[in-house]
Structures are given as structure tokens and as C-alpha cells.
Design a protein around this motif. Structure first.
Motif, PDB file in Angstrom:
ATOM      1  N   LYS A 110       0.782  -1.321   0.117  1.00  0.00           N
ATOM      2  CA  LYS A 110      -0.055   0.002   0.149  1.00  0.00           C
ATOM      3  C   LYS A 110       0.930   1.398  -0.107  1.00  0.00           C
ATOM      4  CE  LYS A 110      -3.921   0.024   0.041  1.00  0.00           C
ATOM      5  NZ  LYS A 110      -4.720  -0.151  -1.109  1.00  0.00           N
ATOM      6  N   ARG A 111       1.915   1.291   0.809  1.00  0.00           N
ATOM      7  CA  ARG A 111       2.839   2.535   1.015  1.00  0.00           C
ATOM      8  C   ARG A 111       4.033   2.166   1.713  1.00  0.00           C
ATOM      9  NH1 ARG A 111       1.410   6.426   5.763  1.00  0.00           N
ATOM     10  NH2 ARG A 111       0.418   5.004   7.202  1.00  0.00           N
ATOM     11  N   MET A 112       4.849   2.807   1.211  1.00  0.00           N
ATOM     12  CA  MET A 112       6.379   2.734   2.053  1.00  0.00           C
ATOM     13  C   MET A 112       6.395   4.063   3.209  1.00  0.00           C
ATOM     14  SD  MET A 112       7.733   0.366   0.545  1.00  0.00           S
ATOM     15  CE  MET A 112       9.191   0.383   1.249  1.00  0.00           C
ATOM     16  N   LEU A 113       7.037   3.410   4.301  1.00  0.00           N
ATOM     17  CA  LEU A 113       7.092   4.286   5.340  1.00  0.00           C
ATOM     18  C   LEU A 113       8.397   4.550   5.815  1.00  0.00           C
ATOM     19  CD1 LEU A 113       4.441   2.472   7.477  1.00  0.00           C
ATOM     20  CD2 LEU A 113       4.044   4.710   6.346  1.00  0.00           C
ATOM     21  N   THR A 114       8.902   5.852   5.926  1.00  0.00           N
ATOM     22  CA  THR A 114      10.203   6.394   6.380  1.00  0.00           C
ATOM     23  C   THR A 114      10.493   6.062   8.067  1.00  0.00           C
ATOM     24  OG1 THR A 114       9.854   8.775   7.150  1.00  0.00           O
ATOM     25  CG2 THR A 114      10.290   8.105   4.655  1.00  0.00           C
ATOM     26  N   PHE A 115      11.593   6.248   8.354  1.00  0.00           N
ATOM     27  CA  PHE A 115      11.919   6.176   9.773  1.00  0.00           C
ATOM     28  C   PHE A 115      11.141   7.318  10.627  1.00  0.00           C
ATOM     29  CE2 PHE A 115      15.395   3.641   8.245  1.00  0.00           C
ATOM     30  CZ  PHE A 115      15.420   2.479   9.127  1.00  0.00           C
ATOM     31  N   ASP A 116      11.202   8.378  10.200  1.00  0.00           N
ATOM     32  CA  ASP A 116      10.301   9.588  10.674  1.00  0.00           C
ATOM     33  C   ASP A 116       8.801   9.011  10.914  1.00  0.00           C
ATOM     34  OD1 ASP A 116      12.463  11.202  11.143  1.00  0.00           O
ATOM     35  OD2 ASP A 116      12.082  12.379   9.477  1.00  0.00           O
ATOM     36  N   GLU A 117       8.161   8.503   9.938  1.00  0.00           N
ATOM     37  CA  GLU A 117       6.654   8.156  10.018  1.00  0.00           C
ATOM     38  C   GLU A 117       6.733   7.047  11.075  1.00  0.00           C
ATOM     39  OE1 GLU A 117       5.176   9.148   5.277  1.00  0.00           O
ATOM     40  OE2 GLU A 117       6.917   7.714   5.539  1.00  0.00           O
ATOM     41  N   ILE A 118       7.604   6.230  10.989  1.00  0.00           N
ATOM     42  CA  ILE A 118       7.342   5.243  12.219  1.00  0.00           C
ATOM     43  C   ILE A 118       7.901   5.356  13.479  1.00  0.00           C
ATOM     44  CG2 ILE A 118       6.968   3.412  10.359  1.00  0.00           C
ATOM     45  CD1 ILE A 118       9.675   2.326  11.189  1.00  0.00           C
ATOM     46  N   LYS A 119       8.258   6.571  13.580  1.00  0.00           N
ATOM     47  CA  LYS A 119       8.888   6.912  15.024  1.00  0.00           C
ATOM     48  C   LYS A 119       8.166   6.329  16.363  1.00  0.00           C
ATOM     49  CE  LYS A 119      11.424  10.439  15.024  1.00  0.00           C
ATOM     50  NZ  LYS A 119      11.982  11.960  14.883  1.00  0.00           N
TER      51      LYS A 119
END
Length: 180
Positions: A110-119
Motif C-alpha cells: 500500500k505504501r512505504m514508510l520512512t523512519f520519521d513516519e514510524i517513530k
């Protein structure tokens, strides 16, 4: 450019009504054997049967938990030797569990998540769900466990701390005791 750390994937159980789906956030470094365990937990399965992952565009390739040296149908790659991300970037996947019942699941990125988005996000976790778990082995539906996202996320939290033992969810107390 921020680096991708996780994927949000949709896993839909095919050919069942009413519809059953789960949306999971998983690390980008997840292997097929690890995803198998997450799917077992997410759909209330008991990890009692063989499984395989297939790419629809490559019917001659399978990622499996058990390699059948006599297979003439497809090249089989052990699931613990391959990563999900490269394949899922290109296409959806089909996960089949229990070859007798043939529970087929479609897996879509569905989508990729960055380190900031999964903090502040537990990885792995279930962010959305539809439908109850199905009874396994053609059992009476009364043996199916109701789906509880909070309970699943508690199990996924345990899973994330289990190290290499995470492959054996049936031996880790991640599945509830059964009455049947």
C-alpha cells in the motif's frame, strides 16, 4: 531523501464471504518466513500446515517453508532465504496456506514508510482489519476465534522481541489456547 524503513501491506483472504482483510506495517527487511508467522497471527491460523508465496508474473517460482526436492512444478526457494520487499515493489503476491484447504491470500504493497513516519509506531502492527478469523481445517465456524486487533498487536509486540525464535509462533505462547 528519507530512507524507507517499513511497508504498509494489505493482506486479503481470497474467496471468502464476508470479506476478511488485514493491513499490517512490517519492516522493510522482513523475510518470507517471518511474514508467514505474521499472517498466521493476523488471521488466527495455527501454523499447522505447509505454505508458499508466489508471484503471479512468475508461476515457475515459489518461496516455501519446506522445499520439495521432487517438485516439477516450480523452482522452490526456502522462505528464510528471501526478502519480501524486492518482489512486493514489483507486483502483488499470493500466499497459500494449508494446501488441502488452499487458503489463498493476496498481498499488496500500500505504501512505504520512512523512519520519521514510524517513530511512534509499533513495527510490526495491524492498523486496520475487516472480518473475523476463519475456522481452520474445514472445522465448524464456531471454532474460529473472533478477531481482536488489540490482542493481535500485543502478540506482534512479543513477536518483535523474539529474535530468530519468531519463526516458531506455535511454541512461543503467541497463539491462544484452543478448546478443540
Amino acid at each position: 531523501m528519507p530512507e524507507n524503513a517499513a511497508m504498509e501491506i494489505l493482506i486479503r483472504l481470497k474467496n471468502v464471504a464476508p470479506a476478511v482483510s488485514r493491513k499490517l506495517i512490517v519492516p522493510v527487511t522482513i523475510r518470507y518466513d517471518q511474514l508467514h508467522v505474521l499472517i498466521q497471527l493476523a488471521f488466527g491460523w495455527t501454523n499447522s500446515h505447509l505454505y508458499k508465496f508466489e508471484l503471479p508474473q512468475q508461476p515457475d517460482l515459489e518461496y516455501v517453508g519446506y522445499v520439495d526436492d521432487m517438485s516439477l512444478v516450480a523452482e522452490q526457494i526456502p522462505a528464510d532465504q528471501a526478502y519480501l520487499f524486492p518482489d512486493l515493489q514489483q507486483t502483488k503476491l499470493i500466499y497459500t496456506y494449508d494446501f488441502g484447504e488452499s487458503w489463498e491470500h493476496e498481498i499488496i504493497l500500500k505504501r512505504m514508510l520512512t523512519f520519521d513516519e514510524i517513530k511512534h509506531v509499533q513495527v510490526p502492527s495491524c492498523t486496520w482489519s475487516r472480518g473475523a478469523n476463519c475456522a481452520e481445517d474445514g472445522q465448524d465456524p464456531k471454532y474460529a476465534l473472533p478477531f481482536n486487533r488489540q490482542d493481535l498487536n500485543s502478540r506482534l509486540k512479543l513477536w518483535s522481541r523474539a529474535g530468530e525464535q519468531l519463526i516458531r509462533a506455535d511454541d512461543m505462547g503467541l497463539n491462544p489456547e484452543s478448546d478443540y
